[in-house]
Design a protein around this motif. Structure first.
Motif, PDB file in Angstrom:
ATOM      1  N   UNK A   1       0.844  -1.195   0.000  1.00 16.87           N
ATOM      2  CA  UNK A   1       0.000   0.000   0.000  1.00 16.87           C
ATOM      3  C   UNK A   1       0.875   1.239   0.000  1.00 16.87           C
ATOM      4  N   UNK A   2       0.892   1.881  -1.121  1.00 11.28           N
ATOM      5  CA  UNK A   2       1.608   3.145  -1.281  1.00 11.28           C
ATOM      6  C   UNK A   2       3.015   3.104  -0.698  1.00 11.28           C
ATOM      7  N   UNK A   3       3.751   2.101  -1.136  1.00 11.81           N
ATOM      8  CA  UNK A   3       5.102   1.905  -0.619  1.00 11.81           C
ATOM      9  C   UNK A   3       6.068   2.953  -1.209  1.00 11.81           C
TER      10      UNK A   3
ATOM     11  N   UNK B   1      13.477   6.096  -4.882  1.00 11.52           N
ATOM     12  CA  UNK B   1      13.553   4.884  -5.709  1.00 11.52           C
ATOM     13  C   UNK B   1      12.174   4.272  -5.932  1.00 11.52           C
ATOM     14  N   UNK B   2      11.301   4.342  -4.932  1.00 13.13           N
ATOM     15  CA  UNK B   2       9.915   3.891  -5.092  1.00 13.13           C
ATOM     16  C   UNK B   2       9.005   5.025  -4.660  1.00 13.13           C
ATOM     17  N   UNK B   3       8.062   5.357  -5.537  1.00 10.41           N
ATOM     18  CA  UNK B   3       7.272   6.568  -5.351  1.00 10.41           C
ATOM     19  C   UNK B   3       5.788   6.225  -5.209  1.00 10.41           C
ATOM     20  N   UNK B   4       5.479   5.365  -4.222  1.00 12.33           N
ATOM     21  CA  UNK B   4       4.067   5.047  -3.993  1.00 12.33           C
ATOM     22  C   UNK B   4       3.621   3.855  -4.813  1.00 12.33           C
ATOM     23  N   UNK B   5       4.065   2.657  -4.404  1.00 11.54           N
ATOM     24  CA  UNK B   5       3.730   1.438  -5.145  1.00 11.54           C
ATOM     25  C   UNK B   5       2.570   0.717  -4.447  1.00 11.54           C
TER      26      UNK B   5
ATOM     27  N   UNK C   1       8.067   2.439 -13.983  1.00  7.59           N
ATOM     28  CA  UNK C   1       8.787   3.588 -14.523  1.00  7.59           C
ATOM     29  C   UNK C   1       8.935   4.615 -13.414  1.00  7.59           C
ATOM     30  N   UNK C   2      10.124   5.137 -13.255  1.00  8.98           N
ATOM     31  CA  UNK C   2      10.375   6.196 -12.270  1.00  8.98           C
ATOM     32  C   UNK C   2       9.797   5.890 -10.887  1.00  8.98           C
ATOM     33  N   UNK C   3      10.002   4.657 -10.432  1.00 11.51           N
ATOM     34  CA  UNK C   3       9.580   4.314  -9.079  1.00 11.51           C
ATOM     35  C   UNK C   3       8.093   4.024  -8.925  1.00 11.51           C
TER      36      UNK C   3
END
Ligand SMILES: Nc1ncnc2c1ncn2[C@@H]1O[C@H](COP(=O)(O)OP(=O)(O)O)[C@@H](O)[C@H]1O
Ligand SMILES: [Mg+2]
Length: 225
Positions: A8-10, A23-27, A218-220
């Motif tokens: 959840x929004x990692x 590096x991760x923008x809300x996964x 793409x882009x985190x």
């Protein structure tokens, strides 16, 4: 049953360097038990970071990771280490085989961290796995005496010694010729059929086609899944 993995929004920011990297923008992501997932995307988009988070090798800056419904942030370091050893198998380039240690002992390495393990049973399983990856004739060889493909196959055997529910493979066919890539992919497909959940990073469409689902980043961020 809860999904095996729910993110959840990692968010993961590396802030150790002078210039912080997002590096991760809300996964947001759900992976069901028994899934075979390929993760694709350009270099630097956050694939390896995601794999490290999934394997408890990194903690997120924010957001939630539920593994089998359990909030990973509620686990102690010991509990996380235990899950990492018992439930997750890593086929990572950075998890190289130990030099000056035989193939057989490399495969048995994860068992060394388990005080209550049945050593004889583990040895028997290691021999079976090395047969599965066609390395029975190389049990006593050191990794530097093996080809790249043989090393990768030994790493897969090691990743499976504890019958992990979740196999994380980061570019498992990177640096392999096409014949060896096919062999490694056949092995992963076989494991998938046996019920293991597989999450694999690759930059090759052909390799990704062997998975049942492709996630593109793409882009985190995840741009399609
Ligand atoms: N340990 C680290 N410290 C700082 N930045 C990092 C670290 N690891 C990765 N990065 C940066 O985070 C971004 C994502 O990297 P990574 O997850 O390795 O991408 P990929 O596996 O898709 O190539 C890149 O910009 C990379 O430079
Ligand atoms: Mg990577």
């Amino acid at each position: 049953m809860p999904p095996l993995i729910r993110l959840e929004h990692l968010v993961k920011e590396y802030s150790d360097s002078e210039q912080p990297v997002l590096a991760l923008d809300g996964v947001d992501l759900t992976i069901e038990a028994g899934d075979f997932v390929a993760i694709m995307g350009p270099s630097g988009c956050g694939k390896s970071t995601l794999m490290h988070l999934l394997g408890f090798l990194l903690s997120p800056s924010s957001g939630k990771y539920f593994l089998e419904g359990k909030d990973a942030s509620s686990l102690t370091d010991d509990e996380r280490a235990d899950i990492r050893n018992r439930r997750i198998g890593f086929v990572f380039q950075s998890f190289n085989l130990l030099p000056r240690t035989s193939v057989l002992d490399n495969v048995l390495l994860p068992v060394e961290y388990m005080p209550d393990a049945d050593r004889a049973a583990a040895r028997k399983r290691a021999l079976e796995l090395l047969k599965l990856v066609k390395l029975s004739h190389r049990l006593n060889a050191n990794p530097n005496q093996l080809s790249g493909g043989e090393q990768q196959r030994a790493a897969i055997a090691r990743a499976l010694i504890n019958r992990p529910a979740l196999i994380l493979a980061d570019e498992p066919t990177g640096n392999l010729d096409s014949k060896t890539s096919d062999e490694v992919m056949d092995l992963l497909s076989e494991l998938h059929h046996e019920g293991h959940t597989i999450v694999m990073v690759t930059h090759e469409e052909e390799i990704a086609a062997r998975a049942h689902r492709t996630i593109r980043m793409k882009d985190g961020r995840i741009v399609s899944s």
